[in-house]
Design an enzyme around this catalytic site. Structure first.
Site, PDB file in Angstrom:
ATOM      1  N   ARG A  96      37.736  57.744  17.502  1.00 30.34           N
ATOM      2  CA  ARG A  96      38.688  58.052  16.729  1.00 30.34           C
ATOM      3  C   ARG A  96      38.873  57.159  15.604  1.00 30.34           C
ATOM      4  O   ARG A  96      39.623  56.182  15.532  1.00 30.34           O
ATOM      5  CB  ARG A  96      40.117  58.138  17.334  1.00 30.34           C
ATOM      6  CG  ARG A  96      40.106  59.299  18.648  1.00 30.34           C
ATOM      7  CD  ARG A  96      41.528  59.052  19.185  1.00 30.34           C
ATOM      8  NE  ARG A  96      41.433  59.723  20.584  1.00 30.34           N
ATOM      9  CZ  ARG A  96      41.311  58.808  21.891  1.00 30.34           C
ATOM     10  NH1 ARG A  96      40.958  57.821  21.496  1.00 30.34           N
ATOM     11  NH2 ARG A  96      41.067  59.814  22.815  1.00 30.34           N
ATOM     12  N   LYS A 106      30.598  45.968  32.682  1.00 29.42           N
ATOM     13  CA  LYS A 106      30.244  45.549  34.193  1.00 29.42           C
ATOM     14  C   LYS A 106      30.427  46.683  35.157  1.00 29.42           C
ATOM     15  O   LYS A 106      29.688  46.752  36.000  1.00 29.42           O
ATOM     16  CB  LYS A 106      31.152  44.475  34.670  1.00 29.42           C
ATOM     17  CG  LYS A 106      32.746  45.052  34.578  1.00 29.42           C
ATOM     18  CD  LYS A 106      33.784  44.086  33.983  1.00 29.42           C
ATOM     19  CE  LYS A 106      33.918  43.955  32.397  1.00 29.42           C
ATOM     20  NZ  LYS A 106      34.968  43.434  31.868  1.00 29.42           N
ATOM     21  N   VAL A 144      30.286  39.505  32.624  1.00 27.24           N
ATOM     22  CA  VAL A 144      30.919  38.545  33.660  1.00 27.24           C
ATOM     23  C   VAL A 144      31.535  37.386  32.945  1.00 27.24           C
ATOM     24  O   VAL A 144      30.552  36.701  32.218  1.00 27.24           O
ATOM     25  CB  VAL A 144      29.937  38.322  34.856  1.00 27.24           C
ATOM     26  CG1 VAL A 144      30.552  37.467  35.952  1.00 27.24           C
ATOM     27  CG2 VAL A 144      29.290  39.333  35.371  1.00 27.24           C
ATOM     28  N   LYS A 202      31.885  42.522  39.099  1.00 31.44           N
ATOM     29  CA  LYS A 202      31.411  41.444  38.562  1.00 31.44           C
ATOM     30  C   LYS A 202      30.645  40.792  39.697  1.00 31.44           C
ATOM     31  O   LYS A 202      29.579  39.997  39.694  1.00 31.44           O
ATOM     32  CB  LYS A 202      32.434  40.462  37.943  1.00 31.44           C
ATOM     33  CG  LYS A 202      32.804  40.951  36.769  1.00 31.44           C
ATOM     34  CD  LYS A 202      34.138  39.963  36.395  1.00 31.44           C
ATOM     35  CE  LYS A 202      34.543  40.695  34.841  1.00 31.44           C
ATOM     36  NZ  LYS A 202      35.955  40.320  34.401  1.00 31.44           N
TER      37      LYS A 202
END
Lengths: 464, 464
Positions: B51, B111, B138, B211
């Site tokens: 958008r 992740k 991470v 992670k």
């Protein structure tokens, strides 16, 4: 890119002391893992040592690898990578330059050589397309150089500061924890094998200065050599200094500090320069560096986008240093296999080095003064004359204090402790010289820098 | 390896939220530096956003770059590198796979996607020779993945453990510092923008589990997905738990723990497995992790040769995360220029995942018990029956204690706190179930793990 018949990456090791022994052990014990990680075997084809009889473990287990002729080993056609853990400038420099010129990649832990002549090595590597890796040269096992030259390659690093010499930190930790004198703490460090017979490299800051040069070079994309680093050792740190630090809520550490300093020019543009320096300084106890004890290393890195980062771990020792060497060895071996190259020298910024006289820090000044009227005014006036702003003053001893001695002059001496706001070294030195000449001042007992070390301290509720 | 006419490395950016905006800013503000570091310009050729009207800064300054068609942008011939900072599995997975298959390098902070389908991405990269980098996935700005997959590539990593979710750490820090309830702390985190409207990813541990999967995969050369990670969130942590932790000299942290566990087989050989888990646990205050407050992250890494390392810094936020993205971007751009490649997937070890029931930790068990004779014997007997060894017991309340209530049974309740030695989760769960059935036990008030976190604690004078 020639390799062995089985595709092996063939490694020559120069030196087999504490670190070299662990390198041999890791290469042989982890052969299967290394093969899987590199994609081809990593094979040790020779180990050069000066006196083989001093290396019984090596000569018993790997008699076919041992040679006393390092130059010939480096020159062998069947060597792809040279790993150097001897240390010192000569004769190592010649061997590594020969290796790089011949297109052999080099992994070295040699901080002294890199800090003195790193650009020559980098140019030789660039000319032949060989790799030059040296993670083990700074902070032992702590991954620090790879983060600086790769992870933070898209950011602007503004400061790298920390404890990078474990021996001096061991001595300072001992002095702080139980009031041991410098001499006794050094003796203990020597007995435990942390300090060498000649401790100068550690306690006079040469080792830390070499590391600072390497860190500053990478952080600021500027060639910085050991001679660009302002260096003060820690022999002068006394038990009285340690006690004075404690009274201030501080701990004395031998710091390596590399900063990118930006000054506004009169025309509004900015001029950047690099400050690299090594000296003992008071660090507030609330700062994590104050809690780094014994032979550990810790380094803070500040960058504009990343903010503050800290790296902590074992800064020396055979196995930790060998871990860093092996990480580099895997990288250069992977590059041999994949046809790639590690990052080249990046020195495009060519920033000027800022003279130590222009570097602002806070200072702790201990004076023995005559306890009579006007002494504080006279001393404060001297600071003001040099433009050094006083943050705090404390008087002990004298008529109402605890110092119980007299020099027979009819004056009872007192101790005056001044902590300044940030001041330039040149102004502080001028102040100290002027103070020493004052009638009221019996002696300047101690001058130590106080390093707030920036945002970490602010985060812990202490301003810089 | 095609590049632009001026030799530029051409970058498509997918997403332009907090992180993407900083990526655009760093690429444009640092253009000269990046050119010098890479050896050729790094040029942004398109930014895909869903958008555009929500990105006024982008559309005003870079109208020519904006597109709503991410798929078409990825497919463009003039794109060398795709940087993705949208997040989520679909539709991003398809775009990144397309890019990699076409030989375009990918830098991503995603992740969730990596933890769910990292191997598919790695295989696509390997097949085409493209690079796949994801340092930002991470611990934000903290250089952690590069050290794991490069610096420690010649060592054997045994543990990676730490605080990798800043939102949950902010909430736990607030609860610990001023007794705030979980609900109030979450509200504050939401107000400050640390927590999202739906906080589940953070407080239920999904983010930390992703992670942990990425960290375990790299550390142990084994494919670990989010579903392999045992996950417990922190919604159940009460103010009473926080207070109980304080009485023990501990702080509660949401930890991600990845370990390489080695068991002796009956025949004397060793069997290695991987444990990856996320849960709230008590950490001794003397451990540095207990002092990591607010939105910061800290991760400890242990390796056989390197020993223990710690990495600390900002784990989230636009600029810190963008710093990690830019470091990767410089690496893949250098590889484009130099013809090299970053490290490939390394999953050769293929270690099995250890079920959580077999993972030993220490526990803190809070019981409300009837204050009558024999209660301790009955409870201790139940622990012994399950083979769980008790390290310490403390009773408060009851006749001589401080709890002032009665359930009308004629018995005055007391609080019994048990801390165990290291026990397997299965045995502890069985103990807790059996305790709940005991006549003497009114209720099991709380069960929390106590993580000593190994050598760091030993170094600080506390056994594991």
């Amino acid at each position: 890119m020639a390799r062995g018949e089985n595709g092996a990456v063939r490694v020559a090791l120069l030196g087999c002391g504490t670190v070299g022994t662990e390198v041999v052990r890791l290469i042989t014990d982890q052969a299967a893992d290394l093969t899987a990680r590199v994609g081809t075997p990593v094979e040790l084809v020779g180990v050069a040592v000066r006196r083989p009889h001093r290396h019984p473990w090596l000569t018993e287990n790997f008699p076919h690898l041992v040679t006393t002729d390092a130059g010939a080993l480096v020159a062998r056609d069947d060597v792809d990578v040279v790993v150097e853990v001897i240390g010192g400038i000569e004769p190592v420099r010649g061997w590594l330059l020969e290796a790089l010129k011949a297109g052999k990649s080099v992994v070295t832990a040699n901080k002294a050589l890199l800090a003195e002549d790193g650009p020559a090595l980098a140019e030789a590597a660039d000319a032949s397309g060989a790799d030059l890796y040296y993670e083990a040269a700074v902070a032992g096992a702590i991954p620090l150089l790879r983060p600086l030259r790769e992870s933070l390659a898209g950011d602007r690093i503004t400061r790298v500061a920390g404890i990078v010499n474990g021996t001096s930190n061991f001595i300072l930790s001992a002095m702080a924890s139980d009031g041991t004198s410098y001499a006794d703490a050094l003796e203990e460090a020597t007995r435990l094998g942390y300090a060498e017979a000649d401790p100068s490299a550690d306690v006079d800051g040469y080792d830390a200065a070499s590391k600072a040069a390497i860190l500053a070079t990478l952080a600021f994309h500027t060639r910085i050599t050991a001679s660009d680093v302002h260096r003060e050792g820690m022999r002068g740190v006394s038990s009285a200094d340690v006690a004075a630090a404690r009274r201030l809520g501080c701990t004395i550490k031998l710091l390596a500090i590399c900063e990118r300093v930006t000054d506004e020019r009169p025309d509004g543009t900015a001029a950047a320069s690099v400050s690299a320096r090594v000296y003992p300084a008071m660090v507030p106890d609330a700062h994590p560096l104050a809690r780094v004890d014994g032979a550990f290393n810790a380094v803070f890195v500040e960058a504009e986008a990343a903010g503050q980062l800290m790296f902590y771990g074992q800064g020396a020792g055979g196995a930790p240093t060998a871990s860093a060497v092996l990480g580099d060895l895997v990288a250069v071996a992977r590059n041999r296999v994949g046809g790639g190259r590690g990052p080249r020298e990046s020195a495009y910024a060519s920033l000027p080095v800022r003279p130590i006289g222009d570097v602002p820090t806070r200072y702790h000044v201990d004076l023995e003064v005559a306890d009579r009227e006007g002494v504080l005014a006279a001393i404060a006036g001297e600071f003001a004359r040099q433009g050094v702003s006083i943050a705090a003053v404390r008087q002990t001893g004298g008529v109402n204090g605890s110092v119980d001695r007299s020099d027979g002059s009819g004056l009872s001496p007192a101790r005056l402790t001044v902590v300044t706001h940030s001041a330039r070294e040149a102004a502080l030195s001028a102040t100290v010289a002027a103070l020493a000449d004052l009638d009221h001042v019996i002696g300047v007992v101690g001058v130590l820098r106080v390093e707030g070390l920036g945002r970490a301290v602010s985060a812990l509720g202490m301003g810089e």
